[in-house]
Scaffold this motif. Structure first.
Motif, PDB file in Angstrom:
ATOM      1  N   TYR A  70       0.835  -1.204   0.000  1.00 13.32           N
ATOM      2  CA  TYR A  70       0.000   0.000   0.000  1.00 13.32           C
ATOM      3  C   TYR A  70       0.874   1.261   0.000  1.00 13.32           C
ATOM      4  N   ARG A  71       1.907   1.269   0.855  1.00 14.47           N
ATOM      5  CA  ARG A  71       2.772   2.458   0.938  1.00 14.47           C
ATOM      6  C   ARG A  71       3.514   2.681  -0.367  1.00 14.47           C
ATOM      7  N   ALA A  72       3.936   1.594  -1.010  1.00 18.91           N
ATOM      8  CA  ALA A  72       4.619   1.719  -2.301  1.00 18.91           C
ATOM      9  C   ALA A  72       3.659   2.283  -3.352  1.00 18.91           C
ATOM     10  N   ALA A  73       2.401   1.830  -3.326  1.00 17.29           N
ATOM     11  CA  ALA A  73       1.429   2.280  -4.332  1.00 17.29           C
ATOM     12  C   ALA A  73       0.976   3.712  -4.068  1.00 17.29           C
ATOM     13  N   SER A  74       0.817   4.079  -2.802  1.00 14.93           N
ATOM     14  CA  SER A  74       0.236   5.378  -2.461  1.00 14.93           C
ATOM     15  C   SER A  74       1.291   6.446  -2.194  1.00 14.93           C
ATOM     16  N   GLY A  75       2.542   6.037  -1.951  1.00 12.82           N
ATOM     17  CA  GLY A  75       3.588   6.998  -1.614  1.00 12.82           C
ATOM     18  C   GLY A  75       3.423   7.595  -0.227  1.00 12.82           C
ATOM     19  N   THR A  76       2.666   6.921   0.653  1.00 13.32           N
ATOM     20  CA  THR A  76       2.454   7.457   2.003  1.00 13.32           C
ATOM     21  C   THR A  76       3.602   7.075   2.935  1.00 13.32           C
ATOM     22  N   LEU A  77       3.673   7.788   4.051  1.00 15.35           N
ATOM     23  CA  LEU A  77       4.776   7.657   5.004  1.00 15.35           C
ATOM     24  C   LEU A  77       4.814   6.277   5.662  1.00 15.35           C
ATOM     25  N   ARG A  78       6.023   5.848   6.014  1.00 16.78           N
ATOM     26  CA  ARG A  78       6.190   4.624   6.788  1.00 16.78           C
ATOM     27  C   ARG A  78       6.037   4.964   8.279  1.00 16.78           C
ATOM     28  N   PRO A  79       5.734   3.942   9.120  1.00 15.42           N
ATOM     29  CA  PRO A  79       5.525   4.205  10.553  1.00 15.42           C
ATOM     30  C   PRO A  79       6.699   4.953  11.197  1.00 15.42           C
ATOM     31  N   GLU A  80       7.931   4.538  10.847  1.00 18.19           N
ATOM     32  CA  GLU A  80       9.091   5.176  11.481  1.00 18.19           C
ATOM     33  C   GLU A  80       9.243   6.631  11.009  1.00 18.19           C
ATOM     34  N   GLU A  81       8.734   6.941   9.801  1.00 17.48           N
ATOM     35  CA  GLU A  81       8.783   8.328   9.325  1.00 17.48           C
ATOM     36  C   GLU A  81       7.771   9.206  10.073  1.00 17.48           C
ATOM     37  N   VAL A  82       6.587   8.633  10.354  1.00 21.44           N
ATOM     38  CA  VAL A  82       5.583   9.365  11.145  1.00 21.44           C
ATOM     39  C   VAL A  82       6.170   9.685  12.514  1.00 21.44           C
ATOM     40  N   LYS A  83       6.791   8.669  13.116  1.00 22.09           N
ATOM     41  CA  LYS A  83       7.362   8.845  14.458  1.00 22.09           C
ATOM     42  C   LYS A  83       8.486   9.881  14.432  1.00 22.09           C
ATOM     43  N   ALA A  84       9.329   9.832  13.396  1.00 20.92           N
ATOM     44  CA  ALA A  84      10.465  10.759  13.307  1.00 20.92           C
ATOM     45  C   ALA A  84       9.968  12.200  13.178  1.00 20.92           C
ATOM     46  N   ILE A  85       8.923  12.413  12.378  1.00 20.11           N
ATOM     47  CA  ILE A  85       8.364  13.763  12.217  1.00 20.11           C
ATOM     48  C   ILE A  85       7.813  14.262  13.558  1.00 20.11           C
ATOM     49  N   ARG A  86       7.067  13.370  14.235  1.00 13.83           N
ATOM     50  CA  ARG A  86       6.500  13.775  15.530  1.00 13.83           C
ATOM     51  C   ARG A  86       7.608  14.084  16.532  1.00 13.83           C
ATOM     52  N   GLU A  87       8.638  13.234  16.583  1.00 15.73           N
ATOM     53  CA  GLU A  87       9.700  13.448  17.571  1.00 15.73           C
ATOM     54  C   GLU A  87      10.476  14.736  17.289  1.00 15.73           C
ATOM     55  N   ARG A  88      10.662  15.059  15.997  1.00 12.12           N
ATOM     56  CA  ARG A  88      11.329  16.323  15.664  1.00 12.12           C
ATOM     57  C   ARG A  88      10.518  17.521  16.141  1.00 12.12           C
ATOM     58  N   SER A  89       9.179  17.362  16.199  1.00 10.87           N
ATOM     59  CA  SER A  89       8.326  18.471  16.659  1.00 10.87           C
ATOM     60  C   SER A  89       8.428  18.652  18.174  1.00 10.87           C
ATOM     61  N   GLY A  90       9.013  17.676  18.878  1.00  9.66           N
ATOM     62  CA  GLY A  90       9.143  17.762  20.327  1.00  9.66           C
ATOM     63  C   GLY A  90       7.851  17.480  21.066  1.00  9.66           C
ATOM     64  N   LEU A  91       6.859  16.925  20.386  1.00 17.23           N
ATOM     65  CA  LEU A  91       5.542  16.694  20.982  1.00 17.23           C
ATOM     66  C   LEU A  91       5.313  15.210  21.264  1.00 17.23           C
ATOM     67  N   SER A  92       4.545  14.944  22.329  1.00 14.74           N
ATOM     68  CA  SER A  92       4.083  13.580  22.612  1.00 14.74           C
ATOM     69  C   SER A  92       3.034  13.200  21.564  1.00 14.74           C
ATOM     70  N   GLN A  93       2.679  11.927  21.531  1.00 13.59           N
ATOM     71  CA  GLN A  93       1.617  11.498  20.606  1.00 13.59           C
ATOM     72  C   GLN A  93       0.322  12.269  20.859  1.00 13.59           C
ATOM     73  N   VAL A  94      -0.012  12.467  22.131  1.00  8.30           N
ATOM     74  CA  VAL A  94      -1.265  13.159  22.471  1.00  8.30           C
ATOM     75  C   VAL A  94      -1.217  14.610  21.997  1.00  8.30           C
ATOM     76  N   ALA A  95      -0.104  15.308  22.272  1.00 10.36           N
ATOM     77  CA  ALA A  95       0.009  16.715  21.889  1.00 10.36           C
ATOM     78  C   ALA A  95       0.061  16.867  20.360  1.00 10.36           C
ATOM     79  N   PHE A  96       0.795  15.985  19.703  1.00  8.23           N
ATOM     80  CA  PHE A  96       0.899  16.009  18.233  1.00  8.23           C
ATOM     81  C   PHE A  96      -0.489  15.819  17.622  1.00  8.23           C
ATOM     82  N   ALA A  97      -1.252  14.847  18.157  1.00  3.40           N
ATOM     83  CA  ALA A  97      -2.603  14.596  17.665  1.00  3.40           C
ATOM     84  C   ALA A  97      -3.483  15.821  17.884  1.00  3.40           C
ATOM     85  N   THR A  98      -3.338  16.483  19.024  1.00  3.17           N
ATOM     86  CA  THR A  98      -4.141  17.675  19.321  1.00  3.17           C
ATOM     87  C   THR A  98      -3.858  18.776  18.301  1.00  3.17           C
ATOM     88  N   ILE A  99      -2.580  19.000  18.019  1.00  2.77           N
ATOM     89  CA  ILE A  99      -2.196  20.060  17.079  1.00  2.77           C
ATOM     90  C   ILE A  99      -2.727  19.766  15.666  1.00  2.77           C
TER      91      ILE A  99
END
Ligand SMILES: [Zn+2]
Length: 151
Positions: A70-99
Motif C-alpha cells: 500500500y505504501r509503495a502504491a500510495s507513496g504514504t509515510l512509513r511508521p518510522e517516518e511518522v514517528k520521526a516527524i513527531r519526535e522532531r516536533s518535540g511533541l508527545s503522541q497526544v500533543a501532536f494529535a491535538t495540534i
C-alpha cells in the motif's frame, strides 16, 4: 514472492482446541486499502482435522507485506517516518494529535504500522515542515496543556 513448499507442522488449532497436524498452504489474495487495490501472497497452515486456516509462525505479521505494498502504491509515510516527524516536533503522541486535530489513538496506530490515508499523510508531512509547524502551534497551541508544549 513465492515460498518453497514446507513440511507439516504441529500447530494449535483454536477450532479443535488442540494441537493438530497442519499442512502448509499459500495463495494470492487482494484487498482495497484507502482506495488502492492491492495484490499480495499469503502463506499459512491448514488444520488437517477441521480445515481451519492457521497463521504461519514464520510470518506472524500477516498484514505487513500488504501495508508495504500500500505504501509503495500510495507513496504514504512509513511508521518510522511518522514517528520521526513527531519526535522532531518535540511533541508527545497526544500533543501532536491535538495540534493536527487527530485522535491520539490514530497517531499511535500510524506509528505502530497502520496505513495512512493520503489526507492524513499530507497533514503529517506538513507538520514536518518547521514553518508549517510554527503556524499550527500558533493556531492550535492554546489547546495544549502546559506540560505538553515542546521544550
Ligand atoms: Zn482444527
Amino acid at each position: 514472492m513465492s515460498s518453497a513448499e514446507r513440511s507439516n507442522l504441529d500447530l494449535f488449532c483454536p477450532i479443535c482446541s488442540a494441537v493438530r497436524d497442519s499442512k502448509f498452504i499459500e495463495y494470492d489474495e487482494h484487498c482495497e486499502i484507502h482506495g488502492f487495490e492491492l495484490a499480495y501472497h499469503i502463506t499459512a497452515y491448514e488444520c488437517m482435522t477441521c480445515g481451519e486456516e492457521l497463521a504461519d509462525p514464520a510470518n506472524p505479521e500477516l498484514m505487513d507485506p500488504v501495508y508495504d505494498a500500500y505504501r509503495a502504491a500510495s507513496g504514504t509515510l512509513r511508521p518510522e517516518e511518522v514517528k520521526a516527524i513527531r519526535e522532531r516536533s518535540g511533541l508527545s503522541q497526544v500533543a501532536f494529535a491535538t495540534i493536527l486535530g487527530m485522535s491520539p489513538a490514530t497517531i499511535n496506530r500510524y506509528e505502530m504500522g497502520s496505513p495512512l490515508a493520503v489526507k492524513e499523510d499530507n497533514l503529517i508531512r506538513m507538520a514536518g515542515i518547521p514553518s508549517a509547524m510554527r503556524m499550527l502551534m500558533q493556531q492550535r497551541g492554546h489547546l495544549l496543556k502546559p506540560g505538553q508544549r515542546p521544550a
